[in-house]
Write a protein that holds these residues in place. Structure first.
Motif, short mmCIF file in Angstrom:
data_model
loop_
_atom_site.label_atom_id
_atom_site.label_comp_id
_atom_site.label_asym_id
_atom_site.label_seq_id
_atom_site.Cartn_x
_atom_site.Cartn_y
_atom_site.Cartn_z
N LEU A 3 32.22 12.28 -99.94
CA LEU A 3 33.48 11.88 -100.56
C LEU A 3 34.55 11.58 -99.52
N ASN A 4 34.63 12.42 -98.48
CA ASN A 4 35.63 12.21 -97.43
C ASN A 4 35.10 12.77 -96.12
N PRO A 5 34.59 11.92 -95.24
CA PRO A 5 34.04 12.38 -93.97
C PRO A 5 35.10 12.72 -92.92
N ASN A 6 36.37 12.69 -93.28
CA ASN A 6 37.44 12.87 -92.31
C ASN A 6 38.17 14.21 -92.41
N ILE A 7 37.59 15.18 -93.10
CA ILE A 7 38.23 16.49 -93.21
C ILE A 7 37.69 17.37 -92.10
N PRO A 8 38.51 17.77 -91.13
CA PRO A 8 38.01 18.55 -90.00
C PRO A 8 37.28 19.83 -90.40
N TYR A 9 37.84 20.58 -91.36
CA TYR A 9 37.20 21.84 -91.75
C TYR A 9 35.84 21.58 -92.41
N ALA A 10 35.75 20.53 -93.21
CA ALA A 10 34.47 20.19 -93.85
C ALA A 10 33.45 19.80 -92.79
N ASN A 11 33.87 19.07 -91.77
CA ASN A 11 32.96 18.71 -90.69
C ASN A 11 32.55 19.94 -89.88
N TYR A 12 33.47 20.86 -89.68
CA TYR A 12 33.14 22.11 -88.99
C TYR A 12 32.07 22.88 -89.78
N LEU A 13 32.29 23.00 -91.09
CA LEU A 13 31.29 23.67 -91.93
C LEU A 13 29.97 22.91 -91.89
N GLY A 14 30.04 21.59 -91.95
CA GLY A 14 28.82 20.78 -91.88
C GLY A 14 28.06 21.00 -90.59
N ASP B 72 20.83 16.43 -85.46
CA ASP B 72 21.53 15.14 -85.44
C ASP B 72 22.77 15.18 -86.33
N LEU B 73 22.60 15.69 -87.54
CA LEU B 73 23.77 15.80 -88.44
C LEU B 73 24.76 16.83 -87.92
N ALA B 74 24.27 17.92 -87.33
CA ALA B 74 25.16 18.93 -86.77
C ALA B 74 26.01 18.32 -85.66
N GLU B 75 25.37 17.53 -84.81
CA GLU B 75 26.10 16.88 -83.72
C GLU B 75 27.13 15.90 -84.26
N ARG B 76 26.74 15.12 -85.27
CA ARG B 76 27.66 14.14 -85.85
C ARG B 76 28.90 14.85 -86.42
N SER B 77 28.68 15.95 -87.13
CA SER B 77 29.81 16.68 -87.71
C SER B 77 30.67 17.32 -86.63
N ALA B 78 30.03 17.89 -85.60
CA ALA B 78 30.80 18.51 -84.51
C ALA B 78 31.63 17.47 -83.77
N LEU B 79 31.06 16.29 -83.54
CA LEU B 79 31.81 15.22 -82.87
C LEU B 79 32.96 14.72 -83.74
N ALA B 80 32.77 14.74 -85.05
CA ALA B 80 33.85 14.33 -85.95
C ALA B 80 35.02 15.30 -85.83
N VAL B 81 34.73 16.59 -85.68
CA VAL B 81 35.80 17.58 -85.47
C VAL B 81 36.43 17.35 -84.10
N TRP B 82 35.60 17.09 -83.12
CA TRP B 82 36.05 16.91 -81.73
C TRP B 82 37.07 15.78 -81.61
N LYS B 83 36.93 14.75 -82.45
CA LYS B 83 37.81 13.58 -82.36
C LYS B 83 39.16 13.79 -83.04
N THR B 84 39.36 14.94 -83.68
CA THR B 84 40.62 15.18 -84.38
C THR B 84 41.55 16.05 -83.55
N ARG B 85 42.78 16.11 -83.98
CA ARG B 85 43.75 17.00 -83.33
C ARG B 85 43.51 18.45 -83.69
N ASP B 86 42.70 18.70 -84.71
CA ASP B 86 42.43 20.07 -85.16
C ASP B 86 41.33 20.76 -84.38
N VAL B 87 40.82 20.14 -83.33
CA VAL B 87 39.70 20.71 -82.59
C VAL B 87 40.03 22.10 -82.04
N GLU B 88 41.30 22.37 -81.73
CA GLU B 88 41.69 23.69 -81.21
C GLU B 88 41.48 24.79 -82.23
N ARG B 89 41.51 24.45 -83.51
CA ARG B 89 41.30 25.45 -84.56
C ARG B 89 39.84 25.88 -84.65
#
Length: 191
Positions: A147-158, A169-186
């Motif tokens: 539904l929305n691949p741009n939610i940092p917390y959802a990507n972290y959970l993923g 592969d999916l774990a890496e994709r989700s972790a990299l999606a978090v990495w690209k956001t400003r919320d990575v420090e959380r």
């Protein structure tokens, strides 16, 4: 989530400076099918919306009056049983009361009322991750990320869920999606 904004400098100001910092402009990051606010809220009768707003204001306080908030949510849901945002808030209230089973039930009712409302999916995935039920968590995180691949917390959970299930592969994709956001420090574990 799902939007990016321009940057506004909020640095030190001198005594006589204007307090105006400019306009915050939000841009959608991509075409997403999810809604962050349930659209069926607009269809709710006015009495249900008023009761929901009363409960929402109570939820913003440091210490909730659970009896009052629960009574207001009951009014809202009695008036309009398909009130997804009210079911979601009821789930949040039940989580704060340490009743994950009742919270899960409320979140599932929110999804049934509005399947495009992404927040309940994320909450259900979070409950399952806390209980280390990885397969059940995958059941909820997958539709949330669709539904929305741009939610940092959802990507972290993923990232956590997919790693535990061995889908690196999916774990890496989700972790990299978090990495690209400003919320990575959380979420320092994504490092």
């Amino acid at each position: 989530p799902g939007f990016q904004s321009n940057l506004i400098a909020l640095g030190p100001r001198r005594r006589l400076d204007k307090s105006e910092v400019g306009m915050l402009v939000l841009r959608r990051t991509s075409a997403v099918d999810a809604v962050m606010i349930s659209a069926n809220t607009l269809a709710a009768p006015s009495r249900a919306r008023v009761a929901f707003e009363n409960a929402r204001r109570e939820a913003q306080k440091e210490k909730w009056d659970y009896a009052y908030a629960g009574a207001e949510l009951k009014k809202a849901l009695d008036e309009y049983p398909n009130f997804a945002a009210a079911w979601h808030l009821l789930g949040i209230m039940r989580l704060s009361q340490k009743d994950p089973a009742a919270a899960s039930d409320a979140f599932q009712k929110a999804i049934a009322a509005d399947p495009a409302y992404v927040e309940p999916y994320v909450e259900l995935a979070s409950i399952e991750v806390m209980e280390q039920r990885w397969i059940s968590a995958d059941k909820w995180i997958e539709p949330a990320l669709k539904l929305n691949p741009n939610i940092p917390y959802a990507n972290y959970l993923g990232a956590s869920v997919y790693f535990q299930l061995g889908n690196l592969d999916l774990a890496e994709r989700s972790a990299l999606a978090v990495w690209k956001t400003r919320d990575v420090e959380r979420f320092p574990i994504v490092h």
